[in-house]
Design a protein around this motif. Sequence first.
Motif, PDB file in Angstrom:
ATOM      1  N   LEU A 195     -37.408  15.348  25.160  1.00  0.00           N
ATOM      2  CA  LEU A 195     -36.916  15.006  26.489  1.00  0.00           C
ATOM      3  C   LEU A 195     -37.690  15.843  27.502  1.00  0.00           C
ATOM      4  O   LEU A 195     -37.615  17.072  27.473  1.00  0.00           O
ATOM      5  CB  LEU A 195     -35.416  15.296  26.628  1.00  0.00           C
ATOM      6  CG  LEU A 195     -34.462  14.533  25.711  1.00  0.00           C
ATOM      7  CD1 LEU A 195     -33.030  14.989  25.950  1.00  0.00           C
ATOM      8  CD2 LEU A 195     -34.579  13.041  25.928  1.00  0.00           C
ATOM      9  N   ALA A 196     -38.424  15.186  28.383  1.00  0.00           N
ATOM     10  CA  ALA A 196     -39.241  15.904  29.371  1.00  0.00           C
ATOM     11  C   ALA A 196     -39.007  15.302  30.746  1.00  0.00           C
ATOM     12  O   ALA A 196     -39.176  14.091  30.935  1.00  0.00           O
ATOM     13  CB  ALA A 196     -40.724  15.828  29.006  1.00  0.00           C
ATOM     14  N   ALA A 197     -38.598  16.141  31.692  1.00  0.00           N
ATOM     15  CA  ALA A 197     -38.446  15.722  33.086  1.00  0.00           C
ATOM     16  C   ALA A 197     -39.480  16.477  33.897  1.00  0.00           C
ATOM     17  O   ALA A 197     -39.266  17.634  34.265  1.00  0.00           O
ATOM     18  CB  ALA A 197     -37.036  16.007  33.589  1.00  0.00           C
ATOM     19  N   PRO A 198     -40.643  15.877  34.165  1.00  0.00           N
ATOM     20  CA  PRO A 198     -41.730  16.591  34.842  1.00  0.00           C
ATOM     21  C   PRO A 198     -41.340  16.998  36.256  1.00  0.00           C
ATOM     22  O   PRO A 198     -40.493  16.372  36.900  1.00  0.00           O
ATOM     23  CB  PRO A 198     -42.866  15.562  34.859  1.00  0.00           C
ATOM     24  CG  PRO A 198     -42.510  14.568  33.796  1.00  0.00           C
ATOM     25  CD  PRO A 198     -41.030  14.520  33.784  1.00  0.00           C
ATOM     26  N   ASP A 206     -39.430   5.973  26.287  1.00  0.00           N
ATOM     27  CA  ASP A 206     -38.736   5.341  27.408  1.00  0.00           C
ATOM     28  C   ASP A 206     -38.892   6.254  28.617  1.00  0.00           C
ATOM     29  O   ASP A 206     -38.717   7.471  28.509  1.00  0.00           O
ATOM     30  CB  ASP A 206     -37.249   5.154  27.111  1.00  0.00           C
ATOM     31  CG  ASP A 206     -36.998   4.131  26.013  1.00  0.00           C
ATOM     32  OD1 ASP A 206     -37.543   3.020  26.126  1.00  0.00           O
ATOM     33  OD2 ASP A 206     -36.272   4.445  25.047  1.00  0.00           O
ATOM     34  N   VAL A 207     -39.225   5.668  29.759  1.00  0.00           N
ATOM     35  CA  VAL A 207     -39.265   6.415  31.020  1.00  0.00           C
ATOM     36  C   VAL A 207     -38.015   6.010  31.793  1.00  0.00           C
ATOM     37  O   VAL A 207     -37.867   4.844  32.171  1.00  0.00           O
ATOM     38  CB  VAL A 207     -40.538   6.111  31.826  1.00  0.00           C
ATOM     39  CG1 VAL A 207     -40.557   6.942  33.109  1.00  0.00           C
ATOM     40  CG2 VAL A 207     -41.778   6.407  30.988  1.00  0.00           C
ATOM     41  N   VAL A 208     -37.110   6.949  32.015  1.00  0.00           N
ATOM     42  CA  VAL A 208     -35.804   6.645  32.589  1.00  0.00           C
ATOM     43  C   VAL A 208     -35.553   7.509  33.813  1.00  0.00           C
ATOM     44  O   VAL A 208     -36.224   8.522  34.035  1.00  0.00           O
ATOM     45  CB  VAL A 208     -34.684   6.856  31.547  1.00  0.00           C
ATOM     46  CG1 VAL A 208     -34.897   5.955  30.347  1.00  0.00           C
ATOM     47  CG2 VAL A 208     -34.618   8.318  31.098  1.00  0.00           C
ATOM     48  N   GLN A 209     -34.562   7.113  34.601  1.00  0.00           N
ATOM     49  CA  GLN A 209     -34.163   7.921  35.743  1.00  0.00           C
ATOM     50  C   GLN A 209     -33.279   9.052  35.265  1.00  0.00           C
ATOM     51  O   GLN A 209     -32.310   8.843  34.543  1.00  0.00           O
ATOM     52  CB  GLN A 209     -33.416   7.074  36.769  1.00  0.00           C
ATOM     53  CG  GLN A 209     -32.961   7.865  37.987  1.00  0.00           C
ATOM     54  CD  GLN A 209     -32.403   6.990  39.082  1.00  0.00           C
ATOM     55  OE1 GLN A 209     -33.134   6.455  39.900  1.00  0.00           O
ATOM     56  NE2 GLN A 209     -31.093   6.835  39.095  1.00  0.00           N
ATOM     57  N   VAL A 236     -39.078   9.323  20.932  1.00  0.00           N
ATOM     58  CA  VAL A 236     -38.608   9.434  19.551  1.00  0.00           C
ATOM     59  C   VAL A 236     -39.798   9.216  18.621  1.00  0.00           C
ATOM     60  O   VAL A 236     -40.513   8.205  18.749  1.00  0.00           O
ATOM     61  CB  VAL A 236     -37.506   8.402  19.248  1.00  0.00           C
ATOM     62  CG1 VAL A 236     -37.111   8.449  17.770  1.00  0.00           C
ATOM     63  CG2 VAL A 236     -36.290   8.633  20.136  1.00  0.00           C
ATOM     64  N   ARG A 237     -40.024  10.138  17.723  1.00  0.00           N
ATOM     65  CA  ARG A 237     -41.160  10.024  16.800  1.00  0.00           C
ATOM     66  C   ARG A 237     -40.894   8.935  15.773  1.00  0.00           C
ATOM     67  O   ARG A 237     -39.854   8.930  15.098  1.00  0.00           O
ATOM     68  CB  ARG A 237     -41.414  11.356  16.098  1.00  0.00           C
ATOM     69  CG  ARG A 237     -42.684  11.340  15.249  1.00  0.00           C
ATOM     70  CD  ARG A 237     -43.039  12.722  14.722  1.00  0.00           C
ATOM     71  NE  ARG A 237     -44.225  12.680  13.896  1.00  0.00           N
ATOM     72  CZ  ARG A 237     -45.470  12.697  14.355  1.00  0.00           C
ATOM     73  NH1 ARG A 237     -45.678  12.766  15.651  1.00  0.00           N
ATOM     74  NH2 ARG A 237     -46.497  12.656  13.541  1.00  0.00           N
ATOM     75  N   THR A 238     -41.838   8.011  15.650  1.00  0.00           N
ATOM     76  CA  THR A 238     -41.670   6.890  14.727  1.00  0.00           C
ATOM     77  C   THR A 238     -42.721   6.864  13.623  1.00  0.00           C
ATOM     78  O   THR A 238     -42.569   6.122  12.652  1.00  0.00           O
ATOM     79  CB  THR A 238     -41.733   5.556  15.493  1.00  0.00           C
ATOM     80  OG1 THR A 238     -42.977   5.474  16.202  1.00  0.00           O
ATOM     81  CG2 THR A 238     -40.586   5.455  16.486  1.00  0.00           C
ATOM     82  N   GLY A 239     -43.798   7.631  13.776  1.00  0.00           N
ATOM     83  CA  GLY A 239     -44.843   7.606  12.751  1.00  0.00           C
ATOM     84  C   GLY A 239     -46.010   8.483  13.147  1.00  0.00           C
ATOM     85  O   GLY A 239     -45.915   9.319  14.046  1.00  0.00           O
ATOM     86  N   GLY A 240     -47.140   8.263  12.477  1.00  0.00           N
ATOM     87  CA  GLY A 240     -48.329   9.054  12.744  1.00  0.00           C
ATOM     88  C   GLY A 240     -49.087   8.552  13.953  1.00  0.00           C
ATOM     89  O   GLY A 240     -48.741   7.545  14.572  1.00  0.00           O
TER      90      GLY A 240
END
Length: 401
Positions: free
Chosen positions: A288-291, A344-347, A363-367
């Motif tokens: 989770l990153a909020a720049p 996902d880019v969310v408010q 969310v990590r889904t693979g390589g």
Amino acid sequence: MSEPLLRVLNRMRGLILDPDVLVKAVGSGRQKGTTPQWRRAELRYVDLKGGRHLQVTTFDATQAFTKNYPAGDARDAVDALLDEPFGHWNVDTTTEHHAVRVTKKLEALVITTPRATEVEVAREHDKPKERLLPADDPVFVTLGISDKDGTLKPSRQGKYRQVEEFLRQLDAGLEDAKGKLRKPTADDPLRIVDLGCGNGYLTFAAQRYLTLKGLPVVVTGVDVKEQSRDHNSAVAEKLGVAAEFIAGTISGVELPQPPDVVLALHACDTATDDALARAVEWEAPLVLAAPCCHHDIAAQLRKQPTPSPYAALTRHGILRERLADTLTDGLRASLLRISGYRVDVVQFVESQHTPRNTMLRAVRTGGPVRGGSVRKEYDDLVSTWRLRPRLGELLGVTTGE
């Protein structure tokens, strides 16, 4: 027995438009091969100063939107929602519950269940909002957001709202990451690291909220300031929580075990890139990153000639800064996708509280992705604008130029 869909929806329409009968109606799901405009829609009548209104609340992936229509002027709004390709409708009235399911053949299966007794409908407009952590929680009192009596301080309402929205996004992220996160135990709890933690508002809130949900969790906060480490360590001791705070850089911090969840909330400029690069390095299942500010790409836009036909977007300073924000977060999202994440880019918080209100939830889904449309999209964007994103350099993702 199935019935024609239009006939059933028209029957539900009559119930929804009757303010003396409807308790609540909910549209959700989707019909095969379709995507409704809204993830969910809820309808109920409320009594306002101007009389009885139909309150319509629609939900997209991240937000809720509420509108109130005078009871006699709600037909168009109801018809628009009934036209949406929802897969399910649940309509509660004072005497019955109607469950409608749309079949693959676009017919309707209806189950109607009578109520044992007729219900009295609550029409209050302002229902108290459910808080994930109440204002009188020890975390907020200790952090000074609430006073010693547990009353939210007027000057700290913005911070409280920010924490509340962050917890909602954390909750949604953990739900999205189900199956990717390991199951934590008391002996091996969920490991959360907050990179650029500052005074630890969100760090402590995350620990407290997840603990109250019965999830074993340990948090680590990293900040370059020794003052933050000392302050937060004292708060953790006072609260008696499992938390460690480290004074050091994001790029240089070493953890005994890779984290399960990485937070980077309002880390300034390329500090967010450092945090995202570490998350990828650790193969963190949830990020989770909020720049905060976006100086790096903004400075590059000022130095480079604007590609055709986008000169109107960079001619004015305010538009160029907004474009830099959008490009920065779009490139970060692309780079996370290239690194094996679903993004996902969310408010994060409402725009009236801060213009820096976006969050990257990954969310990590693979390589890593070596080629394909995801990589081409990124390469084309970087080449067109002649940019060198800091995160791309940290991850070793370079264009063909």
